[in-house]
Enzyme design. Structure first.
Site, PDB file in Angstrom:
ATOM      1  N   GLY A  42       7.733   1.840   1.380  1.00  0.00           N
ATOM      2  CA  GLY A  42       7.489   2.166  -0.029  1.00  0.00           C
ATOM      3  C   GLY A  42       7.905   1.084  -1.007  1.00  0.00           C
ATOM      4  O   GLY A  42       7.587   1.159  -2.189  1.00  0.00           O
ATOM      5  N   GLY A 119      10.426 -10.528   8.467  1.00  0.00           N
ATOM      6  CA  GLY A 119       9.407 -11.419   9.020  1.00  0.00           C
ATOM      7  C   GLY A 119       9.536 -12.807   8.431  1.00  0.00           C
ATOM      8  O   GLY A 119       9.755 -12.978   7.239  1.00  0.00           O
ATOM      9  N   GLY A 186      15.863  -6.617 -23.216  1.00  0.00           N
ATOM     10  CA  GLY A 186      14.444  -6.494 -22.878  1.00  0.00           C
ATOM     11  C   GLY A 186      13.857  -5.170 -23.330  1.00  0.00           C
ATOM     12  O   GLY A 186      14.268  -4.103 -22.860  1.00  0.00           O
ATOM     13  N   GLY A 187      12.909  -5.238 -24.260  1.00  0.00           N
ATOM     14  CA  GLY A 187      12.236  -4.038 -24.761  1.00  0.00           C
ATOM     15  C   GLY A 187      10.881  -3.851 -24.112  1.00  0.00           C
ATOM     16  O   GLY A 187       9.914  -3.457 -24.765  1.00  0.00           O
ATOM     17  N   HIS A 451     -11.479  23.334 -23.749  1.00  0.00           N
ATOM     18  CA  HIS A 451     -10.643  23.731 -24.874  1.00  0.00           C
ATOM     19  C   HIS A 451      -9.683  24.822 -24.429  1.00  0.00           C
ATOM     20  O   HIS A 451     -10.086  25.728 -23.704  1.00  0.00           O
ATOM     21  CB  HIS A 451     -11.529  24.284 -26.007  1.00  0.00           C
ATOM     22  CG  HIS A 451     -10.739  24.826 -27.153  1.00  0.00           C
ATOM     23  ND1 HIS A 451     -10.125  23.997 -28.066  1.00  0.00           N
ATOM     24  CD2 HIS A 451     -10.439  26.100 -27.510  1.00  0.00           C
ATOM     25  CE1 HIS A 451      -9.489  24.751 -28.961  1.00  0.00           C
ATOM     26  NE2 HIS A 451      -9.663  26.020 -28.646  1.00  0.00           N
TER      27      HIS A 451
HETATM   28  P1  FAD Z   1       7.213  -4.314  -3.380  1.00  0.00           P
HETATM   29  O1  FAD Z   1       7.098  -2.911  -3.766  1.00  0.00           O
HETATM   30  O2  FAD Z   1       8.272  -5.142  -4.016  1.00  0.00           O
HETATM   31  O3  FAD Z   1       7.421  -4.313  -1.798  1.00  0.00           O
HETATM   32  C1  FAD Z   1       7.666  -5.459  -1.065  1.00  0.00           C
HETATM   33  C2  FAD Z   1       8.427  -5.081   0.193  1.00  0.00           C
HETATM   34  O4  FAD Z   1       8.437  -6.199   1.065  1.00  0.00           O
HETATM   35  C3  FAD Z   1       9.885  -4.728  -0.062  1.00  0.00           C
HETATM   36  O5  FAD Z   1      10.171  -3.435   0.426  1.00  0.00           O
HETATM   37  C4  FAD Z   1      10.676  -5.781   0.694  1.00  0.00           C
HETATM   38  O6  FAD Z   1      11.843  -5.276   1.313  1.00  0.00           O
HETATM   39  C5  FAD Z   1       9.682  -6.244   1.738  1.00  0.00           C
HETATM   40  N1  FAD Z   1       9.886  -7.627   2.195  1.00  0.00           N
HETATM   41  C6  FAD Z   1      10.031  -8.730   1.431  1.00  0.00           C
HETATM   42  N2  FAD Z   1      10.138  -9.831   2.204  1.00  0.00           N
HETATM   43  C7  FAD Z   1      10.059  -9.392   3.473  1.00  0.00           C
HETATM   44  C8  FAD Z   1      10.090 -10.053   4.732  1.00  0.00           C
HETATM   45  N3  FAD Z   1      10.207 -11.384   4.823  1.00  0.00           N
HETATM   46  N4  FAD Z   1       9.997  -9.309   5.848  1.00  0.00           N
HETATM   47  C9  FAD Z   1       9.861  -7.954   5.768  1.00  0.00           C
HETATM   48  N5  FAD Z   1       9.820  -7.277   4.616  1.00  0.00           N
HETATM   49  C10 FAD Z   1       9.903  -7.995   3.483  1.00  0.00           C
HETATM   50  N6  FAD Z   1       4.794   0.098 -11.240  1.00  0.00           N
HETATM   51  C11 FAD Z   1       3.911   1.045 -11.573  1.00  0.00           C
HETATM   52  O7  FAD Z   1       2.717   0.877 -11.314  1.00  0.00           O
HETATM   53  N7  FAD Z   1       4.298   2.200 -12.198  1.00  0.00           N
HETATM   54  C12 FAD Z   1       5.588   2.436 -12.517  1.00  0.00           C
HETATM   55  O8  FAD Z   1       5.911   3.485 -13.080  1.00  0.00           O
HETATM   56  C13 FAD Z   1       6.549   1.451 -12.189  1.00  0.00           C
HETATM   57  N8  FAD Z   1       7.850   1.639 -12.485  1.00  0.00           N
HETATM   58  C14 FAD Z   1       8.755   0.698 -12.110  1.00  0.00           C
HETATM   59  C15 FAD Z   1      10.098   0.920 -12.414  1.00  0.00           C
HETATM   60  C16 FAD Z   1      11.048   0.007 -12.039  1.00  0.00           C
HETATM   61  C17 FAD Z   1      12.496   0.272 -12.366  1.00  0.00           C
HETATM   62  C18 FAD Z   1      10.660  -1.173 -11.326  1.00  0.00           C
HETATM   63  C19 FAD Z   1      11.682  -2.170 -10.886  1.00  0.00           C
HETATM   64  C20 FAD Z   1       9.332  -1.406 -11.035  1.00  0.00           C
HETATM   65  C21 FAD Z   1       8.364  -0.478 -11.422  1.00  0.00           C
HETATM   66  N9  FAD Z   1       7.011  -0.679 -11.150  1.00  0.00           N
HETATM   67  C22 FAD Z   1       6.104   0.272 -11.526  1.00  0.00           C
HETATM   68  C23 FAD Z   1       6.513  -1.891 -10.471  1.00  0.00           C
HETATM   69  C24 FAD Z   1       6.232  -1.613  -8.987  1.00  0.00           C
HETATM   70  O9  FAD Z   1       7.405  -1.166  -8.378  1.00  0.00           O
HETATM   71  C25 FAD Z   1       5.719  -2.875  -8.296  1.00  0.00           C
HETATM   72  O10 FAD Z   1       4.624  -3.396  -9.002  1.00  0.00           O
HETATM   73  C26 FAD Z   1       5.277  -2.574  -6.873  1.00  0.00           C
HETATM   74  O11 FAD Z   1       6.333  -2.056  -6.121  1.00  0.00           O
HETATM   75  C27 FAD Z   1       4.725  -3.836  -6.197  1.00  0.00           C
HETATM   76  O12 FAD Z   1       4.337  -3.554  -4.898  1.00  0.00           O
HETATM   77  P2  FAD Z   1       4.336  -4.655  -3.749  1.00  0.00           P
HETATM   78  O13 FAD Z   1       3.876  -3.969  -2.516  1.00  0.00           O
HETATM   79  O14 FAD Z   1       3.611  -5.853  -4.210  1.00  0.00           O
HETATM   80  O15 FAD Z   1       5.862  -5.121  -3.583  1.00  0.00           O
END
Ligand code: FAD
Length: 472
Positions: A42, A119, A186-187, A451
């Site tokens: 996740g 990885g 940060g806003g 409605h």
């Molecule tokens: P990530 O979710 O960052 O997942 C990457 C994964 O790769 C991680 O679990 C990490 O452990 C793993 N990983 C990294 N390197 C390696 C490796 N070498 N080997 C194995 N595993 C590795 N987005 C929204 O759309 N709606 C929201 O409401 C929202 N709210 C947010 C609130 C907060 C507080 C934060 C911080 C972010 C929020 N976001 C939201 C942004 C959203 O979380 C990210 O855009 C999203 O998680 C990106 O997905 P991703 O799969 O690219 O990367």
């Protein structure tokens, strides 16, 4: 030992981008593995992002409504209404656990091999996996890789995060007690969502923002209204203000700020300081060089329009590459990347990625805003409808905000929709569909909406771009 050491597709990272890509690749018939080092699937979103923040937002909103907004609804509270902070956090942890566990089930159902480890590329065809249980590293070979390693909070130069008193977005989601005073650098969306959570449960919150407006990327009119409404809820804003330093001093944090225009300095104090100035791509431990992957000056992995790196068989998606850092954007790319591998084509419409801020009222938008249209010299019309004139909003005693449509002056084609109001995040989906199908505002205004619903305000705002509205 892993069941197999050779796969058709190996996905590195199990966040919204990676886990969705892995499931799709498996559904398309590829023998697929997903490597994740966190110990839970996740990614940022489910573990320390979207999901825990929305749990805290929802429950703090319920608390605030019951405590401060119930009397005029005919709900009498006979006794005290208080926050049990441990339970509030517990409900958040439960939501996270249920959802991350759900992805493991989906992996089993779709026959995706889940490899728990880090990885690291050995070369462009092989990765070494360091298992999180401490056992010996193992090599895995794949015909195709999808890199989805995500992002991490951008550090503020000179400010040391200890995740106790000076926290990132991760630490603020797991505080041990409710702080009396919280300052936020940060806003943007993350800062304002966390500001709302803590302000509702009694914290005095100050948001410090370098720019002259909050909510980076919002339509300026919407941003202004949002700030006004949040200020009415008790949030303090210091806009056009630069943070000079932030240092922990025992149980407090001392912050020095400076007015951007006048240069006037001021000392602030808080019990907790949240640094929320953005996120940056994360590639630590991935050993990019061994695979020949390149990053730009912001750390984003460089790809073409089919997500291909320098090597055709290594694709990159999500926060670690270009585009808005949003979970649904990463997911769309995950599907598209798997489809490119299988069919040679995939689809993501980057002009149609919605943004939502889950404060109350919510703020949601998709497409272009007025400032962008002016910059591009596109002639447009605006249609607006306030929730104060919407029957459902009135019935719900929840009338803050409006729907704003922006349509092409000549063709009435929808160019952008900006909503501030309760449920804006759900309502924006209809705008996305309109953009995707190239609808005109007349198409929407002539579509029957139930409605009484908030979405009638959506319909009327569309009408407002070319005709008189009925209810306002
Ligand atoms: P990530 O979710 O960052 O997942 C990457 C994964 O790769 C991680 O679990 C990490 O452990 C793993 N990983 C990294 N390197 C390696 C490796 N070498 N080997 C194995 N595993 C590795 N987005 C929204 O759309 N709606 C929201 O409401 C929202 N709210 C947010 C609130 C907060 C507080 C934060 C911080 C972010 C929020 N976001 C939201 C942004 C959203 O979380 C990210 O855009 C999203 O998680 C990106 O997905 P991703 O799969 O690219 O990367």
């Amino acid at each position: 030992r892993f069941a197999s050491t050779k796969y058709d597709v190996v996905v590195i990272g199990g966040g919204p981008g990676g886990y969705v890509a892995a499931i799709k690749a498996a559904q398309l018939g590829f023998n697929t593995a997903c490597i994740e080092k966190r110990g839970a699937l996740g990614g940022t979103c489910l573990n320390v992002g979207c999901i825990p923040s929305k749990s805290l937002l929802n429950n703090s909103h319920l608390y605030h409504t019951i405590k401060h907004d119930s009397d005029h609804r005919g709900i009498a509270i006979n006794g005290d209404v208080t926050v049990d902070f441990d339970k509030l956090m517990g409900a958040k942890d439960k939501a996270v656990k249920t959802l991350t566990g759900g992805i493991e089930m989906l992996f089993k159902k779709n026959k995706v091999t889940y490899i728990k480890g880090e990885g690291s590329f050995i070369d462009s065809k092989n990765v070494s996996v360091k298992p999180i249980d401490g056992s010996e590293p193992q090599e895995i070979e794949a015909d195709h890789f999808i890199v989805a390693t995500g992002s991490e909070p951008t550090p503020f130069p000179g400010i040391q995060i200890d995740e106790e008193r000076i926290v990132s977005s991760t630490g603020i989601l797991s505080l041990k007690e409710i702080p009396k005073r919280l300052s936020i650098i940060g806003g943007g969306i993350i800062g304002l969502e966390m500001a709302s959570v803590y302000s509702r449960i009694g914290t005095e919150v100050t948001v410090i923002e370098f720019q002259g407006a909050i909510g980076a990327g919002m339509d300026a009119e919407v941003a202004k209204t949002t700030q006004k409404l949040l200020a009415k809820q008790g949030l303090k804003f210091k806009l056009g203000t630069k943070v000079v330093s932030g240092v922990r001093d025992g149980e407090v944090v001392k912050i020095e700020v400076e007015d951007v225009k006048s240069g006037k300095k001021e000392d602030l104090e808080a019990d907790v300081l949240l640094v929320a100035i953005g996120r940056r791509p994360y590639t630590e431990g991935l050993n990019l060089e061994a695979a020949g992957l390149e990053a730009d000056n912001k750390g984003r992995l460089i790809i073409d329009d089919q997500y291909r790196s320098k090597h055709d068989h290594i694709r990159v998606i999500g926060d670690v590459t270009f585009g808005p850092m949003l979970a649904h954007k990463a997911e769309e790319e995950g599907i598209a990347a798997a489809e490119y591998i299988k069919h040679g084509h995939g689809h993501v419409n980057y002009a149609n990625i919605p943004s939502v801020m889950y404060t109350h009222p919510e703020v949601a938008w998709v497409g272009l805003n007025e400032e962008q249209l002016k910059e591009q010299g596109i002639k447009y019309r605006v249609g607006k409808f306030p929730f104060i004139a919407n029957s459902r909003a009135k019935t719900n005693l929840d009338t803050d905000g409006f729907v704003k449509f922006i349509a092409d002056e000549e063709t009435q084609r929808v160019l952008g929709v900006h909503i501030i109001g309760a449920n804006a995040g759900e309502m924006i989906a209809e705008a996305g569909l309109a953009l995707e199908y190239g609808a005109s505002t007349e198409d929407i205004a002539r579509t029957c909406h139930a409605h009484p619903t908030l979405s009638e305000a959506f319909k009327e705002a569309a009408l407002g771009t070319f005709d008189k509205t009925i209810n306002f």
